[in-house]
Design a protein around this motif. Structure first.
Motif, PDB file in Angstrom:
ATOM      1  N   SER A 103       0.860  -1.187   0.000  1.00  9.89           N
ATOM      2  CA  SER A 103       0.000   0.000   0.000  1.00  9.89           C
ATOM      3  C   SER A 103       0.894   1.234   0.000  1.00  9.89           C
ATOM      4  O   SER A 103       1.593   1.495   0.988  1.00  9.89           O
ATOM      5  CB  SER A 103      -0.912  -0.003   1.224  1.00  9.89           C
ATOM      6  N   HIS A 104       0.886   1.977  -1.103  1.00 11.24           N
ATOM      7  CA  HIS A 104       1.754   3.150  -1.231  1.00 11.24           C
ATOM      8  C   HIS A 104       0.918   4.416  -1.118  1.00 11.24           C
ATOM      9  O   HIS A 104      -0.139   4.528  -1.741  1.00 11.24           O
ATOM     10  CB  HIS A 104       2.487   3.122  -2.573  1.00 11.24           C
ATOM     11  N   VAL A 105       1.385   5.355  -0.293  1.00 13.38           N
ATOM     12  CA  VAL A 105       0.731   6.651  -0.176  1.00 13.38           C
ATOM     13  C   VAL A 105       1.745   7.737  -0.512  1.00 13.38           C
ATOM     14  O   VAL A 105       2.940   7.576  -0.331  1.00 13.38           O
ATOM     15  CB  VAL A 105       0.166   6.871   1.245  1.00 13.38           C
ATOM     16  N   GLY A 106       1.232   8.855  -0.989  1.00 13.34           N
ATOM     17  CA  GLY A 106       2.117   9.930  -1.420  1.00 13.34           C
ATOM     18  C   GLY A 106       2.265   9.922  -2.941  1.00 13.34           C
ATOM     19  O   GLY A 106       1.498   9.259  -3.640  1.00 13.34           O
ATOM     20  N   PRO A 107       3.273  10.612  -3.482  1.00 12.80           N
ATOM     21  CA  PRO A 107       4.324  11.312  -2.731  1.00 12.80           C
ATOM     22  C   PRO A 107       3.788  12.532  -1.983  1.00 12.80           C
ATOM     23  O   PRO A 107       2.875  13.205  -2.446  1.00 12.80           O
ATOM     24  CB  PRO A 107       5.313  11.734  -3.814  1.00 12.80           C
ATOM     25  N   PHE A 108       4.352  12.781  -0.788  1.00 14.22           N
ATOM     26  CA  PHE A 108       3.989  13.925   0.015  1.00 14.22           C
ATOM     27  C   PHE A 108       5.005  15.037  -0.222  1.00 14.22           C
ATOM     28  O   PHE A 108       6.204  14.816  -0.095  1.00 14.22           O
ATOM     29  CB  PHE A 108       3.991  13.568   1.498  1.00 14.22           C
ATOM     30  N   GLN A 109       4.516  16.220  -0.546  1.00 17.01           N
ATOM     31  CA  GLN A 109       5.394  17.383  -0.659  1.00 17.01           C
ATOM     32  C   GLN A 109       5.126  18.274   0.548  1.00 17.01           C
ATOM     33  O   GLN A 109       4.047  18.853   0.679  1.00 17.01           O
ATOM     34  CB  GLN A 109       5.149  18.154  -1.950  1.00 17.01           C
ATOM     35  N   LEU A 110       6.108  18.352   1.452  1.00 18.20           N
ATOM     36  CA  LEU A 110       5.949  19.149   2.665  1.00 18.20           C
ATOM     37  C   LEU A 110       6.269  20.605   2.364  1.00 18.20           C
ATOM     38  O   LEU A 110       7.326  20.926   1.830  1.00 18.20           O
ATOM     39  CB  LEU A 110       6.873  18.634   3.774  1.00 18.20           C
ATOM     40  N   MET A 111       5.346  21.481   2.741  1.00 22.50           N
ATOM     41  CA  MET A 111       5.501  22.904   2.471  1.00 22.50           C
ATOM     42  C   MET A 111       5.977  23.631   3.731  1.00 22.50           C
ATOM     43  O   MET A 111       5.800  23.147   4.847  1.00 22.50           O
ATOM     44  CB  MET A 111       4.168  23.492   1.995  1.00 22.50           C
TER      45      MET A 111
END
Length: 303
Positions: A103-111
């Protein structure tokens, strides 16, 4: 448990990079994610925690690898995944883990996080009911000993420039407590703090240095057991709000440092030679501070 990412390769579709993962234990699934910084570059060292959403308990804690990747094997079920990094806005995501599947989540880009407003210039007094001075030391060959000091006073003077501010605190050595009366008596004795001869610990800063974001280093001198040594407090500024007893102005910070007992003439080796059961030579000190702006209307903290 976290799974090390052995290498990266292109997926068969050629549309995305994916890590090559070891096979998970039988009956388990794999959760993975990818983390980017505000520029879209792989973010190394982001803190990733997988929670049990029912009991709010952290099940896995790890950091993203040099490519911004994270993966862990978990039993099937529903989870919450949280990603944090210094000076960046945290993100959360629900994820369902299925046995034998990834189960893959993201990609997350943190601001970037909004910069916290710094305390206004003036005198700020520590609020003891909302301030904690804790220490952690490893008992020789055994588990860690956790303790705190319950009696102290002090405050912060904020300058027109934050770097010109100062911090001072006086701690009553005899107020040490670890939750064990026999151990506390021994720690207060001449073998350790010797509170009859040295009733107080004292810290006074001489400069504050801004590192980045909400991170500061507080340089100063700690006097303990009749000896003064320079120490550095790694400090995270937590912000300023109106609130508390009478909606007074408050600020908060969390500071940590590591002390070496022999720097303060607490002779660890001598105690071992004498057969005294002691805590280890290094002690982590943590100050979880909340302070109130001093003015005519500042309330008195309850006993």
């Amino acid at each position: 448990m976290p799974l090390g990412l052995l290498r990266r390769r292109h997926a068969r579709t050629g549309t995305a990079d994916a890590p090559l993962l070891p096979a998970p234990p039988r009956g388990a699934g794999v959760v993975s994610c990818e983390v980017h910084d505000p520029m879209g570059t792989a973010l190394r060292g982001a803190d990733i925690t997988v929670f049990d959403p029912v009991h709010r308990l952290p099940l896995v804690t790890a950091t993203s690898d040099p490519f911004g990747w994270f993966a862990a094997a978990l039993p099937p079920g529903e989870y919450q995944l949280a990603v944090t990094a210094d000076s960046l806005e945290p993100v959360r995501s629900a994820v369902t883990v299925t046995a034998g599947q990834r189960s893959h989540v993201g990609p997350f880009q943190l601001m970037p996080s909004p910069l916290k407003e710094l305390p206004v210039p003036g005198a700020w007094d520590f609020d003891p009911p909302h301030t904690a001075i804790r220490f952690i030391a490893q008992h020789v060959g055994m588990a860690h000993v956790h303790g705190r000091f319950t009696d102290f006073e002090g405050g912060i003077r904020i300058g027109e420039r934050m770097e010109d501010s100062s911090i001072e605190i006086t701690i009553e050595a005899g107020s040490l407590t670890t939750g064990n009366r026999t151990r506390d008596t021994h720690l207060r004795s001449a073998d350790f703090l010797d509170v009859k001869r040295y009733p107080y610990l004292h810290f006074a800063s001489d400069r504050l240095v801004h590192r980045h974001g909400a991170k500061w280093t507080v340089h100063g001198a700690l006097t303990m057991h009749g000896t003064s040594r320079s120490v550095q407090l790694d400090t995270t500024y937590l912000g300023m709000v109106n609130g508390g007893y009478g909606e007074e102005l408050r600020c908060a910070a969390l500071a940590t440092t590591e002390l070496h007992r022999e720097d303060f003439t607490l002779n660890w080796r001598s105690m071992l030679a004498r057969g005294i059961a002691v805590v280890g030579p290094r002690i982590k000190l943590e100050l979880d501070v909340q302070a109130m702006f001093r003015c005519e209307d500042t309330p008195t903290p309850p006993e």
